[in-house]
Write a protein that holds these residues in place. Structure first.
Motif, PDB file in Angstrom:
ATOM      1  N   UNK A 149      26.935 -18.904 -27.802  1.00 14.70           N
ATOM      2  CA  UNK A 149      27.733 -18.221 -28.810  1.00 14.70           C
ATOM      3  C   UNK A 149      28.764 -17.254 -28.234  1.00 14.70           C
ATOM      4  N   UNK A 150      29.056 -17.387 -26.951  1.00  2.04           N
ATOM      5  CA  UNK A 150      30.177 -16.643 -26.407  1.00  2.04           C
ATOM      6  C   UNK A 150      29.843 -15.452 -25.536  1.00  2.04           C
ATOM      7  N   UNK A 151      28.582 -15.269 -25.165  1.00  2.40           N
ATOM      8  CA  UNK A 151      28.216 -14.180 -24.266  1.00  2.40           C
ATOM      9  C   UNK A 151      28.502 -12.812 -24.867  1.00  2.40           C
ATOM     10  N   UNK A 152      29.251 -12.007 -24.141  1.00  2.00           N
ATOM     11  CA  UNK A 152      29.526 -10.638 -24.595  1.00  2.00           C
ATOM     12  C   UNK A 152      30.383 -10.604 -25.859  1.00  2.00           C
ATOM     13  N   UNK A 153      31.140 -11.649 -26.102  1.00  3.43           N
ATOM     14  CA  UNK A 153      31.901 -11.727 -27.355  1.00  3.43           C
ATOM     15  C   UNK A 153      30.933 -11.721 -28.536  1.00  3.43           C
ATOM     16  N   UNK A 154      29.811 -12.421 -28.378  1.00  4.01           N
ATOM     17  CA  UNK A 154      28.786 -12.441 -29.430  1.00  4.01           C
ATOM     18  C   UNK A 154      28.242 -11.038 -29.659  1.00  4.01           C
ATOM     19  N   UNK A 155      27.910 -10.320 -28.580  1.00  7.62           N
ATOM     20  CA  UNK A 155      27.400  -8.956 -28.717  1.00  7.62           C
ATOM     21  C   UNK A 155      28.429  -8.076 -29.446  1.00  7.62           C
ATOM     22  N   UNK A 156      29.691  -8.156 -29.043  1.00  8.94           N
ATOM     23  CA  UNK A 156      30.728  -7.320 -29.651  1.00  8.94           C
ATOM     24  C   UNK A 156      30.917  -7.660 -31.129  1.00  8.94           C
ATOM     25  N   UNK A 157      30.835  -8.940 -31.446  1.00  7.58           N
ATOM     26  CA  UNK A 157      30.913  -9.356 -32.855  1.00  7.58           C
ATOM     27  C   UNK A 157      29.768  -8.734 -33.650  1.00  7.58           C
ATOM     28  N   UNK A 158      28.562  -8.841 -33.101  1.00  6.84           N
ATOM     29  CA  UNK A 158      27.403  -8.292 -33.820  1.00  6.84           C
ATOM     30  C   UNK A 158      27.490  -6.778 -33.947  1.00  6.84           C
TER      31      UNK A 158
END
Length: 164
Positions: free
Chosen positions: A110-119
């Motif tokens: 799901x995109x690594x750190x992009x996923x974390x930032x989205x969440x």
């Protein structure tokens, strides 16, 4: 729940067995919270219900399996990701910022750190939505600051510390 509405409001019109109705029927709050945090485009479903399929892309079977595995994965201080997303938004924010999400297969899918930032962005939204429903005025002590450029932020005595 973090989302402004229950999963039923996001459900496929005229379909009884969609992912949102299943989460609603099972009372699976952690799965619904993680889903809502991970897929912001889900909110478009509320605006364009008549064009539901133009705004929704389901998880692949592999992503779905990785999604549910992620919920059971320990990501911080013996807490599973499900335990983190079961907390109120302001409590979940610093934990999610420090969580070892890379321990999950879903992180890579799901995109690594992009996923974390989205969440994290969605958690801040959930916190604001929660604030709008409470009568308590916000104070500076209630605000949580996250520096997205740090590698491993941690929470100590209610304060977020950053390690470079």
């Amino acid at each position: 729940m973090y989302a402004p509405l229950t999963p039923e409001y996001y459900a496929i019109p005229g379909t009884q067995r969609c992912v949102f109705r299943i989460m609603q029927e099972r009372g699976d709050t952690q799965a619904w919270n993680l889903y809502w945090l991970s897929k912001p485009e889900t909110d478009c479903l509320l605006l364009r219900h008549d064009e539901w399929f133009q705004h929704y892309q389901s998880l692949s079977p592999d992503q779905t399996l990785a999604f549910y595995e992620a919920l059971d994965t320990e990501v911080i201080n013996r807490l599973s990701l499900a335990s983190v997303v079961a907390l109120p938004p302001r409590q979940a924010i610093p934990l999610l910022a420090a969580a070892r999400l890379e321990r999950t297969r879903f992180y890579a899918l799901f995109g690594g750190e992009v996923w974390r930032h989205t969440m994290l962005g969605r958690l801040f939204l959930a916190a604001r939505l929660e604030d709008s429903h409470s009568s308590k005025p916000e104070t500076a002590a209630d605000i949580v600051w996250i520096d997205f450029h740090t590698r491993h932020p941690t929470l100590k005595n209610g304060t977020l510390h950053h390690h470079r």
